[in-house]
Design a protein around this motif. Structure first.
Motif: not given
Ligand code: ADP
Length: 535
Positions: A32, A34-35, A74, A76, A120, A248
């Motif tokens: 995944s 991620l932001v 998103w 994730t 998120d 994401c």
């Protein structure tokens, strides 16, 4: 008079996909993005443990069976945990679409009456802005490694919980997901998915007639988890033992390619705009995806030229999918059949790319005239497309009446043809059809051809009022960055490919507005160009 069968009454539950994947494919990877954290990797076994922890954490926050919980997130691994944890505990996950307007987001969260909202880091400003208007949310949980004052933290909550769980055996007809259609007019409408529909849909999606997954596949959903559950890929993949890669929100060419090659992605899917960008990026950077075999594209019609380019240049098969939020979303998927294969490879591909897809077990399709009479399935006659089946809506959430007719058919609002091989082709959305001098012009067909003209990135066709013909099509084109295409070039390109009276009355070069789900916003275009041919 029937007699009762003597098999067990095991309900079809979303949690059963998770427990199966953890047992049978426990070591398969989930990766995944991620932001603002490094790429995260774990396995289906770890995922099952953390999902159980998430359930306990939500219980501790007071979430009970039947409650609604909103996610604003998103694609994730944390969102994937909510995808199973929230329905698994008997609650309903409302997957809010952050691309809706503020007013629509507030409407959906309040209409869902969610008590808990998990989000998120990207959405902190949005939450701060809209919090005073959310009337039912009492608890906000930030899904990030790093704490933020004023919010509970998902990771801290999970860390305090046990990974052991006995998944409750709830009713398979219980509500599981609440997805709102963006609706170009009026308020968004809630579609409440049930466990049974989601599980059957996941099984149908995994079959060879649709996505055809096996345990060697590495699947990357590039349609958003908040848009019709990313087409069920987060369910079909673990059900078939395929690995899962979650990108994401990073859908630019370079970011996609890094995951596609870095993680050995074999299968991906998303709306056409993503793949236009990716194809362009591959061309510009001279790259070729290593393991990618199939891209399923849907949400809007697949440009023929794009499907051909993926096949010719990279050997990648494009499969078109048609569906809608109200159908969970798989309606049809375009996959080969012996009848088409007998035509030879190119003819088969052309047939596949120019149709939305073929009927899948579970979904019935019909086309009717204005009076509701069935029309012939001859591949030529078009009519209102109706659907029916175990993952098709019966009633919008919190409405008093069903949205199906007496025989259970749901009118999709699309106009389509059906043929004798079970293939369906959309000619238009009912509200987008162009009627010129009493004859229909398919905006989708015109767009599909125009987008094949070199340099054209997006082609949008709308009917606008015309003094003589009532309506005539105009073509709005967004060009690829740094490319200049002229009106004459476009008209010349179209001339040999369409009948003369379909020729757009004007070609305009301008940015094409997109909806919250990545479709051409024709309503905006129609208003913008309403006087274009009458002034
Ligand atoms: P929204 O209207 O909120 O974007 P949906 O995703 O449910 O919601 O939209 C479904 C509609 O998208 C369908 O009714 C159809 O008009 C269009 N659509 C989906 N897939 C295709 C496709 N492959 N070709 C043409 N139109 C498509």
């Amino acid at each position: 008079m029937t007699i009762p069968g003597l098999f067990q009454h095991t309900p079809l539950l979303i949690s059963s996909i998770l427990t199966y994947a953890a047992k049978a494919h426990g070591r398969r990877k989930v990766v995944s993005r991620l932001v603002d954290e490094p790429v995260f990797r774990y396995t289906y076994a770890d995922w099952a443990n953390r999902t159980a922890q998430a359930v306990h954490a939500l219980e501790r926050l007071g979430v009970k069976s039947g409650d609604r919980v909103t996610s604003m997130a998103w694609n994730t691994h944390r969102h994937l945990e909510l995808f199973y944890g929230v329905p698994g505990m008997g609650a309903v996950l409302h997957t809010a679409n952050p691309r809706l307007s503020d007013e629509q987001i507030v409407y959906t969260v309040n209409h869902a009456e969610s008590r808990v909202l998990l989000f998120d880091r990207t959405f902190i400003p949005l939450i701060e802005r809209l919090k005073p208007q959310f009337t039912t949310v009492t608890t906000y949980v930030l899904m990030a490694a790093q704490d933020e004052p004023g919010y509970l933290n998902y990771e801290t909550l999970l860390a305090a919980e046990s990974p052991a769980i006995d998944w409750p055996q709830i009713d398979e007809y219980a509500g599981a997901f609440l997805c709102y259609t963006s609706g170009t007019t009026g308020d968004p409408k809630g579609v409440l998915y049930n466990h049974r529909g989601v599980v059957l849909h996941a099984m149908a999606g995994g079959m060879n007639s649709a996505f055809g997954f096996d345990a060697f596949d590495v699947v990357m959903p590039c349609s958003s988890l908040y848009h019709a559950n990313a087409w069920g890929l987060p369910f079909s993949a673990p059900l078939c033992g395929a690995a899962m890669i979650l990108p994401c929100e990073k859908m630019d060419g370079a970011s996609l390619h890094e995951l596609i090659d870095g993680e050995g992605v074999t299968f991906t899917g998303g709306v056409p705009t993503i793949w236009t960008m990716y194809l362009n990026w591959l061309d510009q950077n001279g790259k070729k995806p290593k393991d990618l075999k199939t891209i399923v594209i849907g949400g809007s019609a697949v440009p023929f030229a794009m499907a051909q380019a993926f096949k010719d240049r990279f050997g990648i098969n494009v499969r078109q999918l048609w569906g809608m939020t109200e159908t969970a979303p798989i309606g049809v998927v375009s996959t080969p059949t012996p009848e088409l294969a007998a035509l030879g490879e190119q003819a088969m591909n052309e047939a596949i790319w120019s149709r939305q897809g073929r009927i899948q077990f579970g979904i019935e399709l019909e086309i009717t005239d204005d009076d509701g009479n069935p029309l012939p399935h001859d591949g030529e006659t078009s009519g209102a497309l109706k659907v029916r089946g175990p993952w098709v809506i019966s009633r919008y959430y919190r409405k008093d009446a069903d949205c199906t007719d007496a025989d259970g058919w749901f009118d999709t609002g699309d106009i389509a043809t059906l043929d004798e091989n079970g293939f369906m082709r959309i000619t238009d959305r009912a509200k987008d059809v162009i009627k010129s001098g009493g004859e229909w012009i398919s905006s989708i067909d015109l767009e599909n051809i125009a987008v094949g003209c070199p340099g054209v990135k997006i082609a949008a066709v709308v009917g606008v009022p015309h003094p003589k013909w009532e309506e005539r099509p105009i073509l709005v084109i967004e060009q690829h960055e740094g490319v200049v295409v002229s009106k004459d070039e476009v008209l010349h390109y179209l001339a040999s490919r369409i009948v003369k009276w379909w020729t757009p009355d004007d070609v305009v070069f301008a940015p094409v507005p997109l909806t919250a789900t990545g479709k051409i916003d024709k309503k905006v275009l129609r208003v913008a160009y309403q006087h274009h041919l009458t002034k």
